[in-house]
Design a protein around this motif. Structure first.
Motif, short mmCIF file in Angstrom:
data_model
loop_
_atom_site.label_atom_id
_atom_site.label_comp_id
_atom_site.label_asym_id
_atom_site.label_seq_id
_atom_site.Cartn_x
_atom_site.Cartn_y
_atom_site.Cartn_z
N LEU A 84 0.85 -1.18 0.00
CA LEU A 84 0.00 0.00 0.00
C LEU A 84 0.89 1.23 0.00
CD1 LEU A 84 -2.86 1.27 0.38
CD2 LEU A 84 -2.44 1.09 2.85
N LEU A 85 0.68 2.09 -0.98
CA LEU A 85 1.43 3.34 -1.07
C LEU A 85 0.48 4.50 -0.86
CD1 LEU A 85 2.61 1.22 -3.38
CD2 LEU A 85 4.27 3.05 -3.56
N LEU A 86 0.93 5.46 -0.06
CA LEU A 86 0.11 6.62 0.26
C LEU A 86 0.87 7.89 -0.09
CD1 LEU A 86 -0.64 5.18 3.74
CD2 LEU A 86 -2.43 5.61 2.07
N ALA A 87 0.15 8.88 -0.61
CA ALA A 87 0.77 10.17 -0.87
C ALA A 87 1.08 10.86 0.46
CB ALA A 87 -0.14 11.04 -1.73
N ASP A 88 0.31 10.56 1.50
CA ASP A 88 0.52 11.13 2.83
C ASP A 88 0.27 10.03 3.86
OD1 ASP A 88 0.46 12.48 5.27
OD2 ASP A 88 -0.56 14.23 4.42
N ILE A 89 1.30 9.67 4.61
CA ILE A 89 1.18 8.58 5.58
C ILE A 89 0.12 8.88 6.63
CG2 ILE A 89 2.96 9.34 7.21
CD1 ILE A 89 2.45 5.73 5.90
N LYS A 90 -0.24 10.14 6.82
CA LYS A 90 -1.30 10.49 7.77
C LYS A 90 -2.65 9.92 7.34
CE LYS A 90 1.01 14.71 9.18
NZ LYS A 90 1.03 16.17 9.03
N ASP A 91 -2.79 9.53 6.07
CA ASP A 91 -4.04 8.96 5.57
C ASP A 91 -4.16 7.47 5.84
OD1 ASP A 91 -4.91 11.41 4.57
OD2 ASP A 91 -4.00 11.07 2.60
N PHE A 92 -3.12 6.87 6.44
CA PHE A 92 -3.12 5.42 6.62
C PHE A 92 -4.34 4.92 7.38
CE2 PHE A 92 -2.24 1.65 9.17
CZ PHE A 92 -1.92 0.75 8.17
N LYS A 93 -4.67 5.54 8.49
CA LYS A 93 -5.79 5.06 9.32
C LYS A 93 -7.11 5.09 8.55
CE LYS A 93 -7.62 5.47 13.97
NZ LYS A 93 -7.52 6.16 15.25
N ALA A 94 -7.36 6.15 7.80
CA ALA A 94 -8.60 6.25 7.02
C ALA A 94 -8.65 5.20 5.92
CB ALA A 94 -8.74 7.65 6.42
N VAL A 95 -7.53 4.99 5.24
CA VAL A 95 -7.47 3.98 4.17
C VAL A 95 -7.62 2.59 4.77
CG1 VAL A 95 -5.99 2.95 2.40
CG2 VAL A 95 -6.13 5.44 2.60
N ASP A 96 -6.94 2.34 5.89
CA ASP A 96 -7.01 1.03 6.54
C ASP A 96 -8.43 0.69 6.97
OD1 ASP A 96 -5.61 -1.35 7.52
OD2 ASP A 96 -6.20 -0.61 9.50
N ALA A 97 -9.20 1.66 7.40
CA ALA A 97 -10.59 1.41 7.81
C ALA A 97 -11.42 0.91 6.62
CB ALA A 97 -11.21 2.68 8.39
N ILE A 98 -11.22 1.49 5.46
CA ILE A 98 -11.94 1.06 4.26
C ILE A 98 -11.42 -0.29 3.79
CG2 ILE A 98 -12.45 1.62 1.84
CD1 ILE A 98 -12.15 4.63 2.73
N TYR A 99 -10.10 -0.44 3.76
CA TYR A 99 -9.45 -1.68 3.34
C TYR A 99 -9.89 -2.86 4.20
CZ TYR A 99 -5.39 -4.92 3.14
OH TYR A 99 -4.58 -6.01 3.04
N SER A 100 -9.90 -2.67 5.52
CA SER A 100 -10.27 -3.78 6.41
C SER A 100 -11.74 -4.18 6.24
CB SER A 100 -9.96 -3.44 7.86
OG SER A 100 -10.76 -2.37 8.30
N GLY A 101 -12.59 -3.24 5.85
CA GLY A 101 -13.99 -3.57 5.57
C GLY A 101 -14.18 -4.30 4.25
N TRP A 102 -13.23 -4.13 3.35
CA TRP A 102 -13.27 -4.77 2.03
C TRP A 102 -12.81 -6.22 2.11
CZ3 TRP A 102 -8.71 -5.84 -1.07
CH2 TRP A 102 -8.98 -6.20 -2.40
N LEU A 103 -11.86 -6.49 2.99
CA LEU A 103 -11.35 -7.85 3.14
C LEU A 103 -12.32 -8.72 3.92
CD1 LEU A 103 -7.65 -7.16 4.16
CD2 LEU A 103 -8.43 -8.17 2.01
N PRO A 104 -12.31 -10.03 3.67
CA PRO A 104 -13.10 -10.92 4.54
C PRO A 104 -12.54 -10.84 5.95
CG PRO A 104 -12.18 -12.11 2.65
CD PRO A 104 -11.59 -10.74 2.63
N GLY A 105 -13.38 -11.06 6.93
CA GLY A 105 -12.95 -10.99 8.33
C GLY A 105 -11.85 -11.99 8.63
N GLN A 106 -11.05 -11.69 9.64
CA GLN A 106 -9.94 -12.56 9.99
C GLN A 106 -10.42 -13.95 10.42
OE1 GLN A 106 -7.13 -10.99 12.82
NE2 GLN A 106 -5.54 -12.33 12.08
N GLY A 107 -11.64 -14.06 10.92
CA GLY A 107 -12.18 -15.37 11.25
C GLY A 107 -12.49 -16.20 10.02
N VAL A 108 -12.64 -15.53 8.86
CA VAL A 108 -12.94 -16.23 7.61
C VAL A 108 -11.66 -16.70 6.94
CG1 VAL A 108 -13.96 -15.95 5.30
CG2 VAL A 108 -15.03 -14.86 7.28
#
Length: 133
Positions: A78-102
């Protein structure tokens, strides 16, 4: 020399250079880094959230063309233009992936880049394991 199969789909942005949208070799699928570029207009979506969602949609479309899905991803960069955006991107990314239990979440590397293509705010490349037959 390994057998390489080029993956291409109109559901994702077309390659604009000397690369393929993805390559399958053996049991691995390598998806070229995708941005939030709309496949039809060729333009970046507006804003971080829209670019992130489009980027993930593009990755998923290319995975689907290869016979894979997000649950098959084993590694992302994952490449970000601003590392400060990591948390916001990660929130969307983690919702896109199947849950860790899956499934186990992919290994991941994330870092800021000096600049991304066409002024993109976020970009992601993925490696997926081709599902067993």
């Amino acid at each position: 020399m390994p057998n390489k199969i080029r993956i291409a789909t109109n559901a994702g942005p077309p390659a604009q250079g000397t690369y393929s949208q993805a390559i399958r070799t053996g049991d691995l699928v390598f998806v070229t880094a995708q941005t939030g570029r709309d496949p039809e207009s060729g333009k970046l979506e507006e804003g971080l959230e829209a670019q992130t969602r489009r980027m993930l949609s593009n990755v998923e479309a290319i995975l689907n063309a290869a016979g894979c899905k997000p649950a098959d991803i084993v590694k992302v960069t994952l490449l970000l233009a601003d590392i400060k955006d990591f948390k916001a991107v990660d929130a969307i990314y983690s919702g896109w992936l199947p849950g860790q239990g899956v499934t186990a979440w992919p290994a991941r590397t994330a870092f800021a880049a000096l600049s991304l293509p066409a002024g993109a705010l976020v970009m992601l490349e993925a490696v997926a394991a081709y599902p067993a037959d």
